[in-house]
Scaffold this motif. Structure first.
Motif, PDB file in Angstrom:
ATOM      1  N   THR A 111      16.088 -16.388  -0.632  1.00  0.00           N
ATOM      2  CA  THR A 111      14.720 -16.024  -0.280  1.00  0.00           C
ATOM      3  C   THR A 111      14.193 -15.027  -1.302  1.00  0.00           C
ATOM      4  OG1 THR A 111      15.194 -16.318   2.065  1.00  0.00           O
ATOM      5  CG2 THR A 111      13.224 -15.069   1.496  1.00  0.00           C
ATOM      6  N   ILE A 112      13.069 -15.370  -1.935  1.00  0.00           N
ATOM      7  CA  ILE A 112      12.406 -14.471  -2.882  1.00  0.00           C
ATOM      8  C   ILE A 112      11.166 -13.913  -2.192  1.00  0.00           C
ATOM      9  CG2 ILE A 112      11.353 -14.234  -5.157  1.00  0.00           C
ATOM     10  CD1 ILE A 112      12.827 -16.757  -6.008  1.00  0.00           C
ATOM     11  N   SER A 113      11.121 -12.599  -1.993  1.00  0.00           N
ATOM     12  CA  SER A 113       9.993 -11.958  -1.312  1.00  0.00           C
ATOM     13  C   SER A 113       9.191 -11.120  -2.294  1.00  0.00           C
ATOM     14  CB  SER A 113      10.501 -11.064  -0.177  1.00  0.00           C
ATOM     15  OG  SER A 113      11.247 -11.815   0.757  1.00  0.00           O
ATOM     16  N   ASN A 114       7.880 -11.205  -2.175  1.00  0.00           N
ATOM     17  CA  ASN A 114       6.985 -10.395  -2.996  1.00  0.00           C
ATOM     18  C   ASN A 114       6.708  -9.108  -2.234  1.00  0.00           C
ATOM     19  OD1 ASN A 114       4.991  -9.219  -4.505  1.00  0.00           O
ATOM     20  ND2 ASN A 114       3.623 -11.002  -4.524  1.00  0.00           N
ATOM     21  N   THR A 115       7.312  -7.999  -2.684  1.00  0.00           N
ATOM     22  CA  THR A 115       7.110  -6.703  -2.040  1.00  0.00           C
ATOM     23  C   THR A 115       6.024  -5.878  -2.721  1.00  0.00           C
ATOM     24  OG1 THR A 115       8.868  -5.718  -3.393  1.00  0.00           O
ATOM     25  CG2 THR A 115       9.520  -6.671  -1.281  1.00  0.00           C
ATOM     26  N   GLY A 116       5.366  -6.466  -3.725  1.00  0.00           N
ATOM     27  CA  GLY A 116       4.322  -5.757  -4.451  1.00  0.00           C
ATOM     28  C   GLY A 116       2.960  -5.931  -3.828  1.00  0.00           C
TER      29      GLY A 116
ATOM     30  N   PRO B 183      -2.155 -15.399 -14.725  1.00  0.00           N
ATOM     31  CA  PRO B 183      -1.026 -14.681 -15.299  1.00  0.00           C
ATOM     32  C   PRO B 183      -0.169 -14.026 -14.233  1.00  0.00           C
ATOM     33  CG  PRO B 183      -3.077 -14.154 -16.434  1.00  0.00           C
ATOM     34  CD  PRO B 183      -3.445 -14.923 -15.210  1.00  0.00           C
ATOM     35  N   SER B 184       1.142 -13.873 -14.537  1.00  0.00           N
ATOM     36  CA  SER B 184       2.048 -13.167 -13.648  1.00  0.00           C
ATOM     37  C   SER B 184       1.610 -11.716 -13.537  1.00  0.00           C
ATOM     38  CB  SER B 184       3.475 -13.244 -14.201  1.00  0.00           C
ATOM     39  OG  SER B 184       3.890 -14.589 -14.250  1.00  0.00           O
ATOM     40  N   PRO B 185       1.947 -11.040 -12.428  1.00  0.00           N
ATOM     41  CA  PRO B 185       1.472  -9.682 -12.245  1.00  0.00           C
ATOM     42  C   PRO B 185       2.187  -8.711 -13.164  1.00  0.00           C
ATOM     43  CG  PRO B 185       2.991 -10.289 -10.516  1.00  0.00           C
ATOM     44  CD  PRO B 185       2.738 -11.515 -11.314  1.00  0.00           C
ATOM     45  N   SER B 186       1.540  -7.641 -13.419  1.00  0.00           N
ATOM     46  CA  SER B 186       2.187  -6.551 -14.152  1.00  0.00           C
ATOM     47  C   SER B 186       2.228  -5.356 -13.208  1.00  0.00           C
ATOM     48  CB  SER B 186       1.418  -6.234 -15.443  1.00  0.00           C
ATOM     49  OG  SER B 186       0.044  -6.043 -15.157  1.00  0.00           O
ATOM     50  N   ALA B 187       1.085  -4.635 -13.072  1.00  0.00           N
ATOM     51  CA  ALA B 187       1.034  -3.513 -12.140  1.00  0.00           C
ATOM     52  C   ALA B 187       1.084  -4.040 -10.713  1.00  0.00           C
ATOM     53  CB  ALA B 187      -0.240  -2.713 -12.365  1.00  0.00           C
ATOM     54  N   GLY B 188       1.697  -3.261  -9.834  1.00  0.00           N
ATOM     55  CA  GLY B 188       1.755  -3.632  -8.424  1.00  0.00           C
ATOM     56  C   GLY B 188       2.818  -4.652  -8.114  1.00  0.00           C
ATOM     57  N   GLY B 189       3.724  -4.976  -9.066  1.00  0.00           N
ATOM     58  CA  GLY B 189       4.746  -5.977  -8.841  1.00  0.00           C
ATOM     59  C   GLY B 189       5.951  -5.389  -8.141  1.00  0.00           C
ATOM     60  N   GLY B 190       6.698  -6.232  -7.435  1.00  0.00           N
ATOM     61  CA  GLY B 190       7.920  -5.844  -6.760  1.00  0.00           C
ATOM     62  C   GLY B 190       8.507  -7.052  -6.073  1.00  0.00           C
ATOM     63  N   CYS B 191       9.862  -7.113  -5.991  1.00  0.00           N
ATOM     64  CA  CYS B 191      10.475  -8.290  -5.414  1.00  0.00           C
ATOM     65  C   CYS B 191      11.780  -7.923  -4.727  1.00  0.00           C
ATOM     66  CB  CYS B 191      10.724  -9.358  -6.478  1.00  0.00           C
ATOM     67  SG  CYS B 191      11.715  -8.802  -7.883  1.00  0.00           S
ATOM     68  N   LYS B 192      12.151  -8.774  -3.779  1.00  0.00           N
ATOM     69  CA  LYS B 192      13.415  -8.645  -3.079  1.00  0.00           C
ATOM     70  C   LYS B 192      14.045 -10.025  -2.990  1.00  0.00           C
ATOM     71  CE  LYS B 192      15.475  -7.308   1.346  1.00  0.00           C
ATOM     72  NZ  LYS B 192      15.218  -6.778   2.704  1.00  0.00           N
TER      73      LYS B 192
ATOM     74  N   TRP C 206       4.034 -26.629  -6.689  1.00  0.00           N
ATOM     75  CA  TRP C 206       3.568 -26.393  -5.333  1.00  0.00           C
ATOM     76  C   TRP C 206       4.038 -25.066  -4.742  1.00  0.00           C
ATOM     77  CZ3 TRP C 206       7.320 -25.983  -1.557  1.00  0.00           C
ATOM     78  CH2 TRP C 206       8.577 -26.529  -1.829  1.00  0.00           C
ATOM     79  N   ASN C 207       5.028 -24.381  -5.339  1.00  0.00           N
ATOM     80  CA  ASN C 207       5.477 -23.107  -4.773  1.00  0.00           C
ATOM     81  C   ASN C 207       5.480 -21.982  -5.811  1.00  0.00           C
ATOM     82  OD1 ASN C 207       7.695 -23.811  -6.331  1.00  0.00           O
ATOM     83  ND2 ASN C 207       9.196 -23.606  -4.687  1.00  0.00           N
ATOM     84  N   LYS C 208       4.609 -22.104  -6.821  1.00  0.00           N
ATOM     85  CA  LYS C 208       4.606 -21.118  -7.899  1.00  0.00           C
ATOM     86  C   LYS C 208       3.970 -19.782  -7.487  1.00  0.00           C
ATOM     87  CE  LYS C 208       1.981 -21.922 -11.433  1.00  0.00           C
ATOM     88  NZ  LYS C 208       1.378 -22.669 -12.558  1.00  0.00           N
ATOM     89  N   THR C 209       3.141 -19.797  -6.445  1.00  0.00           N
ATOM     90  CA  THR C 209       2.445 -18.570  -6.041  1.00  0.00           C
ATOM     91  C   THR C 209       3.153 -17.921  -4.849  1.00  0.00           C
ATOM     92  OG1 THR C 209       0.320 -19.391  -6.816  1.00  0.00           O
ATOM     93  CG2 THR C 209       0.282 -17.593  -5.219  1.00  0.00           C
ATOM     94  N   ILE C 210       3.480 -16.623  -5.001  1.00  0.00           N
ATOM     95  CA  ILE C 210       4.020 -15.836  -3.887  1.00  0.00           C
ATOM     96  C   ILE C 210       3.059 -14.672  -3.676  1.00  0.00           C
ATOM     97  CG2 ILE C 210       6.049 -14.708  -2.928  1.00  0.00           C
ATOM     98  CD1 ILE C 210       7.721 -15.948  -5.133  1.00  0.00           C
ATOM     99  N   ASN C 211       2.291 -14.735  -2.612  1.00  0.00           N
ATOM    100  CA  ASN C 211       1.323 -13.691  -2.335  1.00  0.00           C
ATOM    101  C   ASN C 211       2.019 -12.429  -1.818  1.00  0.00           C
ATOM    102  OD1 ASN C 211      -1.131 -15.031  -3.023  1.00  0.00           O
ATOM    103  ND2 ASN C 211      -0.894 -16.282  -1.181  1.00  0.00           N
ATOM    104  N   PRO C 212       1.375 -11.264  -1.909  1.00  0.00           N
ATOM    105  CA  PRO C 212       1.987 -10.026  -1.414  1.00  0.00           C
ATOM    106  C   PRO C 212       2.408 -10.165   0.052  1.00  0.00           C
ATOM    107  CG  PRO C 212       0.030  -9.524  -2.696  1.00  0.00           C
ATOM    108  CD  PRO C 212       0.052 -11.009  -2.546  1.00  0.00           C
ATOM    109  N   GLY C 213       3.635  -9.740   0.343  1.00  0.00           N
ATOM    110  CA  GLY C 213       4.148  -9.829   1.695  1.00  0.00           C
ATOM    111  C   GLY C 213       4.676 -11.197   2.079  1.00  0.00           C
TER     112      GLY C 213
END
Length: 523
Positions: free
Chosen positions: A440-445, A414-423, A487-494
């Motif tokens: 560029t989509i960055s995971n800041t969470g 599942p997509s994140p709920s708590a701890g989420g953030g993006c730039k 192939w690019n569905k996951t964006i890990n923190p940072g």
């Protein structure tokens, strides 16, 4: 060079000399047994003790029967091929310029009579001289006459007395022995191969009629220079070379829709050192029209009598993959009364269009361009008689700069709920009436994003020119969404992903002011 995991040369010579006898690693291998008559072998064959009795082809008359007598009924033709050689791997052979291989014995309904061995030499697979000796249940082979210290790719095909050939073994890399070993490599000599490519898989979500979009993990090399990648497709009795790639991805077209195909990829550094091949990967070609229709059943004519040109290629578009300093383009196949022979690709240079290449596929990658620079192309079809079609529509596209490092996604969650953030960073490249945009989509969470949809609204009359790259793009009015591929569905923190598209506009090309990812506002 050193051979990892192997005993010293003397111990191996002693052990194998007893197991193989003088035929391979004893005096016979180093003497006349291999370097004499053995070198004259054009193909690898089993020793006489293991070979089937031969017969003279076509001679079915028993001894003593007059020629006028009716011949006996012919023996049924053997059409069953041997099983595929399995477990092909490197094997240590201490002979200068030789490469050792071993594999599991093939089986046959009658008898396996030999093996053909092929090596990748100067851009093509060639059958090579080899000597085979039995060792337990395996075949141990020494390919001779190679360049000492050079890497080679090999595969093996089994054959029987009727000439039936097996499917090829997997590819394997082996380095030709330098014997006696040199004290140490010359200073500055690179003998370390690149890493082994992993994660070979097909990319979904992009239409590739009669084709497969493949991607794999990036590998590194000790030189610090990114290696090239060679892609191979398994055929009935060998391997087809699908070409060199500077990035870890390739689009293979001209296949049969719905049919399975098996691939392996090898990394190659600037010195020519080869990695071990990737694990074989099998994928099914997407359905679609064949690039060259079958000839018409109407009466045939000689090429000089054929005056009917092919139809014009249609729908010229930028294929969704992003290649470094290149424009990958696809089009809808032309038709012809006798079949399309090839397509010629033209690029505008100054005031004229100049032919830059030809292909038999409905895909061409214009390479050697300047990333970020706009180029204009069209395509012409031609048949075997030389008749040419009207040109396709023109395509203006920007040379691409390469996708980010490919990394297969883990299992969906599942997509994140708590701890989420993006730039989101929106970087357009504008040339007046058209533009490209890299996003560029960055995971800041603090939690991974598993599956994403980016949304924004154009401020003007901008229109996306499908399909874009690295996302499934949709535009309704001014509202735009870009959704992930598998192939690019996951964006890990940072971490981040890069996506983009090409578009057109009139007036101004203002940057969107707000972006959401899965409904959450991004900075």
């Amino acid at each position: 060079m050193s051979v990892r995991g192997l005993p010293k040369a003397g111990a191996v010579r002693a052990g194998l000399g007893a197991g193989l006898g003088a035929g391979l690693l004893g005096a016979g291998l180093l003497g006349a047994g291999l370097l004499g008559a053995g070198l004259a072998l054009a193909a690898a064959t089993l020793p006489p003790a293991f070979a089937a009795a031969s017969t003279v082809a076509g001679d079915t008359t028993p001894p003593g029967v007059p020629p006028s007598s009716p011949p006996p009924s012919p023996t049924p033709t053997d059409q069953t091929p041997p099983t595929r050689p399995e477990g092909l791997g490197p094997y240590s052979v201490y002979l200068n310029g030789a490469a050792g291989l071993s594999w599991t014995r093939s089986t046959d309904n009658v008898e396996v009579t030999g093996y053909d061995v092929y090596a990748w030499i100067d851009g093509a697979f060639s059958r090579v001289t080899a000597q085979i000796s039995p060792l337990g249940d395996d075949k141990v082979l020494a390919v001779v006459g190679l360049t000492p210290g050079r890497d080679y790719l090999f595969y093996v095909v089994a054959k029987d007395a009727a000439g039936n050939l097996s499917a090829p073994s997997d590819l394997v890399r082996q380095r030709a022995m330098v014997e006696p070993p040199s004290p140490s490599p010359s200073p500055g000599t690179d003998t370390t191969p690149p890493g082994t490519p992993t994660g070979l898989t097909s990319v979904t979500g992009m239409p590739i009629p009669n084709g497969i979009f493949l991607a794999w993990n990036t590998v590194s090399d000790d030189s610090g220079v990114p290696p090239k990648y060679d892609l191979f497709r398994r055929t009935d009795h060998g391997y087809a070379y699908e070409g060199e790639n500077g990035t870890p991805r390739d689009i293979v077209t001209g296949l049969e829709g719905g049919k399975s195909y098996t691939f392996q990829v090898v990394a190659r550094d600037a010195t020519g050192n080869l990695s071990n091949p990737s694990a074989p990967y099998t994928a099914v070609a997407q359905p679609g029209e064949a690039s060259s229709p079958s000839p018409s059943p109407s009466p045939s004519f000689s090429p000089s009598e054929d005056t009917t040109p092919p139809s014009a290629p249609t729908g010229l578009w930028v294929c969704g993959a992003d290649f470094e300093n290149a424009v990958p383009m696809c089009w809808t196949a032309s038709t012809d009364d006798t079949g399309v022979a090839a397509y010629d690709v033209y690029m505008k240079q100054g005031a004229d269009f100049v032919k830059i290449g030809s292909t038999t596929r409905t895909l061409y990658i214009a390479e050697g361009l300047v990333a970020g620079t706009s180029y204009t192309f069209y395509v012409v079809a031609r048949d075997a008689a030389g008749n040419t079609s009207e040109p396709s529509n023109t395509l203006t596209a920007v040379a691409q700069s390469g996708l980010p490092t490919f990394s297969p996604s883990p299992s969906p969650s599942p997509s994140p709920s708590a701890g989420g953030g993006c730039k989101v960073t929106y970087a357009p490249n504008d040339w007046g009436t058209g533009f490209t945009t890299n996003i560029t989509i960055s995971n800041t969470g603090t939690t991974a994003i598993n599956g994403w949809t980016l949304a924004f609204t154009f401020a003007g009359n901008q229109k996306i020119s499908p399909p874009g790259w690295s996302a499934v793009w949709t535009q309704i009015g001014n509202s735009v969404t870009g959704a992930n591929f598998d192939w690019n569905k996951t964006i890990n923190p940072g971490k981040s992903v890069e996506i983009g598209f090409q578009g057109t506009y009139t007036g101004s090309n203002a940057t969107p002011t707000a972006f959401t990812l899965n409904g959450t506002n991004c900075s």
